[in-house]
Design an enzyme around this catalytic site. Structure first.
Site, short mmCIF file in Angstrom:
data_model
loop_
_atom_site.label_atom_id
_atom_site.label_comp_id
_atom_site.label_asym_id
_atom_site.label_seq_id
_atom_site.Cartn_x
_atom_site.Cartn_y
_atom_site.Cartn_z
N LYS A 1 0.85 -1.20 0.00
CA LYS A 1 0.00 0.00 0.00
C LYS A 1 0.88 1.24 0.00
O LYS A 1 1.83 1.35 0.81
CB LYS A 1 -0.89 0.00 1.26
N LYS B 1 -12.56 -8.64 -8.27
CA LYS B 1 -13.03 -9.09 -6.95
C LYS B 1 -14.49 -9.50 -7.10
O LYS B 1 -15.31 -8.70 -7.58
CB LYS B 1 -12.94 -7.97 -5.92
#
Ligand code: OSB
Ligand code: MG
Length: 368
Positions: free
Chosen positions: A163, A262
């Site tokens: 991240k 996803k």
């Protein structure tokens, strides 16, 4: 598919370590486990992946329960189906709420595959016997990041996702790159930048990243196409892709070179497969994204990632990445950098009923 009952279970578990992004921290994960049982007593399982608060998408655990209880389950009660694809199409009459839809639709896929004595991966058209494992590092400290990366590389993961945000990018990534010159790295920004940061983002071309995930706004297609023209690093879209139509537009506009699929974000396995099939035709690689999920959703991800277009290691990690003890048995494990695709019927994992009861917060059953 003769459905007798649908059981909703809300569970809660602490993460082993806080999961940090520029949008905040996740310390505790709530989730919804759905059990759909047919008239022969066969059960299919699904998992709702919305979070407790709407930080990643607009849905929450509570909005998902509302959708399931007041709309999706009643819709299924009124409209019997023979195949999960029909459920997916039926749910189109309700706008968005993709994670709530996916929770129920994936349970129907598991049930369908089980009643046909087939592994779910085969029902979906999967061709792989193992899927490449990748893992995410979500911390704001270089020391922690390097420690975690070393640990995960020892466990065999084939790529790391990290991240980033404007306060944690160039020097963070250069230190990681210095220690790991050849490691496949994805940098995930979760929309931390705007086009005002163009030069900052372009500087990241120095690190030979596998891709940069969702640098710009969560609902953007246009500005990512402008950014991609200026960047050597491929852009991967996550938040921006909520449907087949979004994927088509993003690819036609050149907004990305890769898509993170996803199941929850796109409303279920049928839509996920449509996106996969389109990307495969277009020669756009896809990978399976993760949602800090429990074992049921992990199992659905493994089945999906066995499709031929999933050519990049996904956020496919072992149960013990986040959990002291998962709710499925056996747990998901990484061996030689991959997770084996189960060969048993349906998702190929059993519910760990004892663990489910330990983490259960609330339950309700709907009898058909
Ligand atoms: O942006 O991909 C993301 C987790 C929760 C919400 C959004 C994201 C993530 C991850 C985690 O990056 C991936 C995983 O569960 O392994
Ligand atoms: Mg992401």
């Amino acid at each position: 598919m003769k459905i007798n009952s649908i059981e909703l279970n809300v569970i809660e578990m602490p993460l082993k370590d806080p999961f940090l992004t520029h949008l905040g921290a996740v310390n505790i994960r709530e989730g919804i486990i759905i059990r759909v049982t047919n008239s022969d007593g066969v059960s299919g399982f699904g998992e709702g992946v919305a979070f407790s608060t709407p930080w990643y998408t607009e849905e929450t655990v509570k909005t998902s329960l509302h959708m399931l209880t007041d709309f999706l389950i009643p819709l299924l009660q009124k409209n019997p189906i023979d195949h999960p694809e029909q459920a997916s199409k039926l749910f189109r009459s309700l706008r968005r709420n993709n994670m709530a839809k996916a929770a129920l639709e994936t349970a129907l896929w598991d049930l369908y595959a089980k009643t046909h004595s087939q592994p779910l991966s085969k029902t979906l058209g999967g061709t792989r016997s193992a899927v490449a494992a990748g893992v995410v590092v979500a911390t704001d400290s270089t020391t922690n990041a390097l420690r975690q990366i070393n640990q995960y590389l020892m466990e065999g993961y084939q790529r790391i996702k990290i991240k980033i945000n404007p306060k944690l990018d160039y020097s963070f990534l250069s230190e990681i790159r210095r220690c790991h010159p050849d490691l496949p790295i994805i940098a995930d920004a979760n929309s931390a930048y705007t086009l005002m940061d163009l030069e900052r983002i372009k500087a990241l071309d120095d690190f030979n990243l596998l891709m940069i995930e969702q640098p710009l706004a969560n609902d953007d297609i246009l500005e990512h196409s402008l950014l991609q023209k200026e960047l050597k690093t491929p852009i991967c879209l996550d938040e921006s892709i909520c449907s087949y139509e979004d994927a088509r537009k993003a690819i036609e506009f050149g907004s990305c070179k890769v898509i993170n699929i996803k199941v929850g974000r796109v409303g279920g396995l049928y839509e996920a497969k449509r996106i996969h099939d389109y990307c495969f035709e277009q020669g756009v690689p896809v990978w399976c994204g993760g949602m800090i999920e429990f074992g049921i959703s992990r199992a659905h991800n493994i089945a999906l990632a066995s499709l031929p277009g999933f050519s990049i290691p996904g956020d496919i990690s072992s149960s013990n990445r986040f959990w002291e003890e998962d709710i499925i048995t056996p747990e998901v494990t990484v061996q030689n950098g991959s997770v084996a695709v189960p060969t048993g019927p349906g998702i190929g994992f059993e519910m760990n009923e004892k663990r489910l009861r330990e983490v259960l917060q609330w339950e309700e059953t709907f009898v058909f």
